[in-house]
Design a protein around this motif. Structure first.
Motif, PDB file in Angstrom:
ATOM      1  N   ASP A  62       8.622 -41.462  38.681  1.00  0.00           N
ATOM      2  CA  ASP A  62       8.272 -40.454  39.247  1.00  0.00           C
ATOM      3  C   ASP A  62       6.827 -39.924  38.881  1.00  0.00           C
ATOM      4  O   ASP A  62       6.391 -39.839  37.577  1.00  0.00           O
ATOM      5  N   VAL A  63       5.949 -39.687  39.950  1.00  0.00           N
ATOM      6  CA  VAL A  63       4.434 -39.610  39.656  1.00  0.00           C
ATOM      7  C   VAL A  63       4.028 -38.520  40.382  1.00  0.00           C
ATOM      8  O   VAL A  63       4.471 -38.425  41.434  1.00  0.00           O
ATOM      9  N   GLY A  64       3.002 -37.706  39.805  1.00  0.00           N
ATOM     10  CA  GLY A  64       2.007 -36.874  40.519  1.00  0.00           C
ATOM     11  C   GLY A  64       0.771 -37.229  40.381  1.00  0.00           C
ATOM     12  O   GLY A  64       0.297 -37.589  39.468  1.00  0.00           O
ATOM     13  N   MET A  65       0.013 -37.055  41.669  1.00  0.00           N
ATOM     14  CA  MET A  65      -1.267 -37.590  41.880  1.00  0.00           C
ATOM     15  C   MET A  65      -1.997 -36.678  42.527  1.00  0.00           C
ATOM     16  O   MET A  65      -1.720 -35.863  43.328  1.00  0.00           O
ATOM     17  N   VAL A  66      -3.343 -36.696  42.063  1.00  0.00           N
ATOM     18  CA  VAL A  66      -4.573 -35.824  42.661  1.00  0.00           C
ATOM     19  C   VAL A  66      -5.759 -36.709  42.856  1.00  0.00           C
ATOM     20  O   VAL A  66      -6.159 -37.320  41.773  1.00  0.00           O
ATOM     21  N   THR A  67      -6.242 -36.948  43.910  1.00  0.00           N
ATOM     22  CA  THR A  67      -7.399 -37.879  44.324  1.00  0.00           C
ATOM     23  C   THR A  67      -8.421 -37.377  45.091  1.00  0.00           C
ATOM     24  O   THR A  67      -8.214 -36.729  46.008  1.00  0.00           O
ATOM     25  N   THR A  68      -9.677 -37.481  44.655  1.00  0.00           N
ATOM     26  CA  THR A  68     -10.835 -36.815  45.224  1.00  0.00           C
ATOM     27  C   THR A  68     -11.668 -38.083  45.817  1.00  0.00           C
ATOM     28  O   THR A  68     -12.143 -38.878  44.998  1.00  0.00           O
ATOM     29  N   ILE A  69     -11.857 -38.232  46.925  1.00  0.00           N
ATOM     30  CA  ILE A  69     -12.709 -39.080  47.637  1.00  0.00           C
ATOM     31  C   ILE A  69     -13.960 -38.669  48.146  1.00  0.00           C
ATOM     32  O   ILE A  69     -13.831 -37.709  49.239  1.00  0.00           O
ATOM     33  N   LYS A  70     -14.913 -39.352  47.846  1.00  0.00           N
ATOM     34  CA  LYS A  70     -16.159 -38.973  48.630  1.00  0.00           C
ATOM     35  C   LYS A  70     -16.503 -40.120  49.363  1.00  0.00           C
ATOM     36  O   LYS A  70     -16.889 -41.235  48.918  1.00  0.00           O
ATOM     37  N   LEU A  71     -16.534 -39.910  50.579  1.00  0.00           N
ATOM     38  CA  LEU A  71     -16.550 -40.923  51.609  1.00  0.00           C
ATOM     39  C   LEU A  71     -18.040 -41.657  51.569  1.00  0.00           C
ATOM     40  O   LEU A  71     -19.129 -40.706  51.582  1.00  0.00           O
ATOM     41  N   ALA A  72     -18.196 -42.893  52.081  1.00  0.00           N
ATOM     42  CA  ALA A  72     -19.548 -43.469  52.074  1.00  0.00           C
ATOM     43  C   ALA A  72     -20.175 -42.719  53.144  1.00  0.00           C
ATOM     44  O   ALA A  72     -19.750 -42.414  54.344  1.00  0.00           O
ATOM     45  N   ASN A  73     -21.821 -42.878  53.080  1.00  0.00           N
ATOM     46  CA  ASN A  73     -22.455 -42.203  53.932  1.00  0.00           C
ATOM     47  C   ASN A  73     -23.615 -43.338  54.299  1.00  0.00           C
ATOM     48  O   ASN A  73     -24.507 -43.535  53.492  1.00  0.00           O
ATOM     49  N   GLU A  74     -23.243 -44.206  55.573  1.00  0.00           N
ATOM     50  CA  GLU A  74     -24.207 -45.179  55.718  1.00  0.00           C
ATOM     51  C   GLU A  74     -25.574 -44.706  56.005  1.00  0.00           C
ATOM     52  O   GLU A  74     -26.553 -45.514  55.795  1.00  0.00           O
ATOM     53  N   ALA A  75     -25.924 -43.307  56.588  1.00  0.00           N
ATOM     54  CA  ALA A  75     -27.318 -43.189  56.685  1.00  0.00           C
ATOM     55  C   ALA A  75     -28.006 -42.993  55.528  1.00  0.00           C
ATOM     56  O   ALA A  75     -29.141 -43.207  55.071  1.00  0.00           O
ATOM     57  N   THR A  76     -27.476 -42.333  54.363  1.00  0.00           N
ATOM     58  CA  THR A  76     -28.218 -42.158  53.142  1.00  0.00           C
ATOM     59  C   THR A  76     -27.915 -43.379  52.272  1.00  0.00           C
ATOM     60  O   THR A  76     -28.646 -43.299  51.147  1.00  0.00           O
ATOM     61  N   GLY A  77     -26.801 -44.171  52.327  1.00  0.00           N
ATOM     62  CA  GLY A  77     -26.592 -45.314  51.562  1.00  0.00           C
ATOM     63  C   GLY A  77     -25.784 -44.990  50.529  1.00  0.00           C
ATOM     64  O   GLY A  77     -25.719 -45.782  49.480  1.00  0.00           O
ATOM     65  N   THR A  78     -25.223 -43.778  50.606  1.00  0.00           N
ATOM     66  CA  THR A  78     -24.319 -43.441  49.370  1.00  0.00           C
ATOM     67  C   THR A  78     -22.815 -43.988  49.694  1.00  0.00           C
ATOM     68  O   THR A  78     -22.204 -44.202  50.570  1.00  0.00           O
TER      69      THR A  78
END
Length: 998
Positions: free
Chosen positions: A492-508
């Motif tokens: 039994d697990v609770g999850m919170v995930t924050t994802i910052k997607l990659a930005n090819e233009a800025t190389g992030t």
């Protein structure tokens, strides 16, 4: 036609481009007109032109009109367009009927050549009828707004057109008309995407007077979408927006298929649209759009502005009981593209109970042609609630059926998706998902953030099955010490995930932050893990991108233990085990320490990356007894044990051992074989009391162990009490827990004994097996030049041990045996007869005294002269003493003991039972020993008067019985009234008990 001063200005063509900046006609002659008016004017002009040709031919001026390779330039100041038709050809000739004419024409516009034919006839009332058929026609040549390059939407290409218009007699005004339009061959352009158009022949009835165009039911297909369409168009003029077009359409069998979707299973039953268009301004209004399928309804209102400054949008879409599939199809792809893309890709089924979509994008705020523009505040609001929804967490996974409601909420660039719960079936059981939510934040064009949260309830086999199904190679790459297929338990697990997607233009690069909190119940493994059976596990855990930790309990080989694991992504996990265990239960784990430890121990263990285990044990609730080292700890006394354990098969090596309780402190290493026992030990710190400084080394030999003890100081009181204490001693040096032969090599600068006695420069070499002291060599010094030495020598029957001393009182105090003896020089000879398993000894001592002895007073106090001697100085001096005895494994038999002194003497005999710790001695006390014993020496009558050797004319018999540390003394006063040999009638008797088996 507009001529002269009413004509529109010509186009000025120069290197600066095309200029339509000339003055417009005067208001009285010309004004902005509707497209219906322009259509009327153009048809009237066409009718009048053909009529004039017929008239000129009738007057014989020419038989027909022919134009070849003509050029026609037109300007459209309303839409700001200039057009040139090239290769224009026209051939018109009078017909056979009155006022009739026929002809053909062709013209090239923008590289496309259209062809046509026309026919003019007059009826009996003089009403003219003009018919024309045109193929390959570019409709934008008549309606320029259809193909505006700057517009988001356009219709491009060529179709076919038939015109049939009747003009009123006399006035020449169009009365009615009929158009047949074939749109097949055109393309609908949306931004840079083109969708081919195909249609049936569309019949349109025109009423010029009220500018109404009525479309009969026709088939229309745009891209893969198709419908049957009918409706009314009304052309008008607005003072602000210019030409307008009122629209009322009814469509049936509407199948909407966007490019990213398959064909619908069932089309919409009907779609009704009412609205308007202002082509000059670039606006389309939706007064109402209603789509109906079964019990579902979608209703839309709003407007779309398509200006050169950009695209603007005001829309409100409301739906009820709409399937997820239909909602995808009517969701405008230009608005909330991220939201729509996610919905299309991840929601394969479900029904939207209610939906409200509101869009309010001012002109120019929608990014086009790859533009990245932030979503304006309060420009987009979406609320959806659905049931029976299924969501695909990943493209490769099966859809998760959502139980209860699912909600989608969009506020500008923020997207929130939540659900009550769902079930994902696997071949090993269901995986339940609850309180699921996805939040997408796209407010910054350069950064997209996704937050995912939810609860998961599943068994370990189901989760393993899902992982193997989706990413089988992931599990294969893990070098796990467990068989995942053998694990059981409920997660039994609770999850919170924050994802910052990659930005090819800025190389992030993409970054992921997450937090997991959950528990595992009934954890068990069907096969041993690291050789241990584990079941009944209950574990709580938490994890984030920075680290993880787990804690709980489980039964390990039937023993309940606390388990904890913590670590980081860049480090090896740190395992910790802890438990409270009955020492006797450790035997099941291969550690049988019941001979040394009893009670309960609280322990904690931490496996290390190098394969060792750090162990810490709280011994407070345990009792510890190492008899041969005189180390003991009672239950309740605080104590700890720490060590680093390394296991290799049956061999366990303990390093960094640190045992501490009370004043005892041991530190060193051990090696233990589960089958052979202790292999070696090395204690670089060995302290039994404060101030001790010693080392102990134990190494194996062929027959036992070599024990080497070195140090500046060692408190031997616990060990000496173990061997010699009257209350608990063994009666001599012996080893009971070590069954092997011990070779002891001892060198101590100071050896501390009882009663503050210290032996200096102690050097001992002993060979011991059990209670059999096979070799002894010992020397030590005391204060005032006193010393002791012990040596052994072999004999034919066994061996002889000789002990020489010049201060017996100091030795007895050192051993903790007796503290009231002062002085005493002499020797002890102990002969061991190996075959008889017994030792015969003789102790001779001289010049010693007993001081402050209360027990002696119990006997001596019964005689007046002895009582006087005690009262005078509380000291009894003896000239000599001799004890002969036989020592066996369970007893010491005193065969003869004689004490002689100037004022007192006596004899004793009997038994000291070392196994039972009991006295059974009898004897005779002789007062005034020097005078009294003289009667024993008289010839003939001496034995009769004096009794046995060492006795005298007057003597008192006594007995000593009871515990060694608390004996009872008894006397017989009547024995003092009879002389010598007759005294035996009143003696106490010591009766030997059966001997223990040898």
């Amino acid at each position: 036609m507009l001529e002269g001063t009413d004509a529109f200005p010509a186009a000025d063509i120069s290197t600066d481009g095309i200029d339509f900046g000339g003055p417009l006609p005067t208001a009285t002659g010309s004004r902005l007109r509707s497209d219906n008016d322009w259509l009327i004017y153009n048809l009237e002009a066409m009718e009048q032109g053909v009529a004039q040709i017929v008239e000129q031919a009738a007057h014989g001026r020419f038989s027909k009109l022919v134009i070849r390779d003509g050029i026609v330039d037109t300007t459209d100041s309303v839409y700001g367009l200039f057009r040139r038709m090239e290769k224009v050809s026209l051939n018109i000739s009078p017909g056979t009927g009155k006022g009739s004419a026929t002809g053909s024409f062709a013209a090239t516009l923008g590289g496309r050549t259209m062809f046509g034919s026309l026919e003019r006839t007059l009826d009996g009332n003089g009403a003219a009828r003009l018919e024309a058929d045109v193929t390959n026609i570019d409709f934008s040549s008549m309606l320029p707004f259809l193909d505006d390059p700057a517009s988001l939407l356009a219709v491009r290409g060529a179709g076919a057109l038939s015109v049939d218009v009747t003009f009123a007699p006399g006035s020449g005004k169009p009365q009615n008309g009929e158009f047949k339009v074939d749109l097949t061959g055109l393309d609908l352009r949306i931004k840079d995407d083109y969708f081919p158009i195909a249609s049936s022949i569309m019949d349109i009835d025109w009423s010029p007077a009220d500018a109404r165009f009525s479309l009969g039911e026709s088939s229309l297909q745009v891209g893969n979408s198709a419908a049957r369409v009918a409706g009314v168009f009304v052309m008008g003029l607005d003072k602000t927006f210019g030409p307008t077009l009122g629209i009322a359409l009814h469509a049936s069998d509407v199948a909407i298929q966007p490019p990213d979707m398959e064909a619908p299973a069932k089309p919409f039953t009907s779609v009704d649209f009412s609205g308007w268009s202002a082509p000059l301004y670039g606006a389309v209004g939706i007064d109402r759009l209603l789509a109906v399928k079964d019990d579902s309804r979608i209703e839309t209102t709003g407007r779309v502005d398509m200006l050169r400054a950009g695209l603007g949008l005001q829309l409100t879409i409301a739906g009820e009981q709409v399937s997820a599939d239909d909602l995808k199809r009517v969701w405008p792809s230009l608005t909330g593209s991220d939201s729509r893309d996610w919905f299309v890709a991840n929601v394969p089924q479900g029904k939207v109970d209610t939906a409200t979509l509101k869009f309010n994008f001012p002109v120019g705020t929608l990014g086009l042609d790859g533009e990245e523009k932030p979503i304006p505040k309060d420009s987009m609001s979406i609320e959806m609630v659905g049931t029976g929804v299924a969501v695909k967490p990943t493209p490769a996974m099966d859809a998760v059926a959502i139980d209860g409601k699912m909600r989608l909420q969009v506020r500008d660039s923020d997207i929130t998706i939540s659900a009550d719960g769902g079930v994902l079936d696997t071949d090993r059981g269901p995986i339940k998902v609850g309180n699921a939510a996805v939040i997408m934040d796209n407010s910054d064009p350069n950064e997209s953030v996704v937050e995912v949260s939810g609860d998961i309830d599943a068994t370990i086999p189901a989760l393993v099955a899902l992982t193997r199904e989706q990413q089988p190679e992931a599990l294969d790459k893990l070098a796990l010490p467990v068989d995942l297929n053998a694990l059981a338990g409920a997660v039994d697990v609770g999850m919170v995930t924050t994802i910052k997607l990659a930005n090819e233009a800025t190389g992030t690069p993409m970054t992921i932050d997450y937090v997991l909190n959950g528990s595992i119940d009934d954890f068990a493994s069907a096969v041993p893990i690291e050789g241990r059976k584990i079941d009944n596990g209950t574990i709580k855990f938490s994890a984030s991108q920075n680290g993880y930790q787990m804690a709980g309990t489980a039964d390990i080989d039937g023993m309940k233990a606390d388990i904890s694991v913590e670590g980081t992504p860049d480090s090896d996990p740190q395992f910790k085990l802890a438990s409270v265990v009955d020492v006797q239960d450790l035997a099941a784990l291969g550690f049988d320490g019941s001979e040394y430890v009893s009670g309960q121990a609280r322990w904690a263990a931490q496996p290390m990356p190098d394969g060792t285990i750090q162990v810490a044990v709280d011994l407070t609730d345990a009792a510890l007894t190492i008899k041969d080292l005189a180390i003991s700890k009672a239950v309740g006394e605080p104590g700890t044990l720490r060590a680093v354990v390394k296991m290799d098969g049956d061999v366990t090596e303990l390093s960094q051992v640190d045992l501490a309780f009370g004043q005892t402190h041991l530190a060193g290493t051990l090696k233990y074989d589960a089958k052979k026992g202790l292999e070696s030990a090395e204690f670089t710190q060995f302290a039994l009391s404060d101030g001790d400084s010693a080392e102990v080394f134990l190494t194996p030999t062929s027959s036992g162990y070599d024990v080497r003890i070195r140090g500046a100081q060692l408190d031997l009181k616990p060990i000496l009490q173990r061997f010699f204490s009257l209350g608990e001693g063994t009666g001599g040096v012996e080893a009971t827990q070590f069954k092997q032969t011990l070779a002891l090599d001892i060198k101590l600068d100071r050896a501390l004994g009882s009663y503050a006695t210290t032996a200096f420069n102690l050097s001992a070499n002993l060979l011991l097996r059990g209670s059999d002291l096979r070799r002894a060599s010992l020397t030590a010094q005391f204060g005032e030049n006193n010393a002791i030495s012990i040596t052994t020598n072999p004999t034919p029957e066994g061996r002889t041990m000789l002990v020489a001393f010049n201060d017996a009182g100091t030795i007895l105090r050192l051993l903790g045996v007796y503290s009231q003896l002062a002085g005493g020089q002499g020797s002890l000879v102990l002969n061991t007869v190996t075959d008889q398993n017994a030792q015969a000894g003789e102790l001779q001592m001289r010049n010693f005294a007993i001081v402050d002895e209360a027990n002696v007073a119990q006997i001596l106090g019964n005689h007046q002269d002895s009582r006087a001697a005690i009262d005078k100085q509380n000291r009894l001096d003896f000239n000599s003493g001799e004890v002969k005895f036989i020592r066996r494994s369970d007893r010491v038999e005193v065969t003869e003991a004689i004490l002689s002194g100037a004022t007192v003497g006596g004899t004793a005999r009997g038994f000291i039972y070392t196994n039972q710790r009991q006295y059974d001695l009898t004897g005779t006390y002789v007062p005034l020993f020097g005078l009294n014993s003289a009667f024993q020496k008289i010839p003939l009558i001496g034995p009769l008067l004096g009794g046995r050797e060492g006795e005298g004319l007057v003597g008192v018999t006594f007995a000593v019985t009871g515990p060694l540390d608390n004996p009872k003394f008894r006397i017989n006063p009547l024995s003092a009234l009879v002389p010598g040999a007759f005294r035996e009638l009143f003696e106490f008797r010591a009766k030997e008990q059966p001997r223990a088996a040898e």
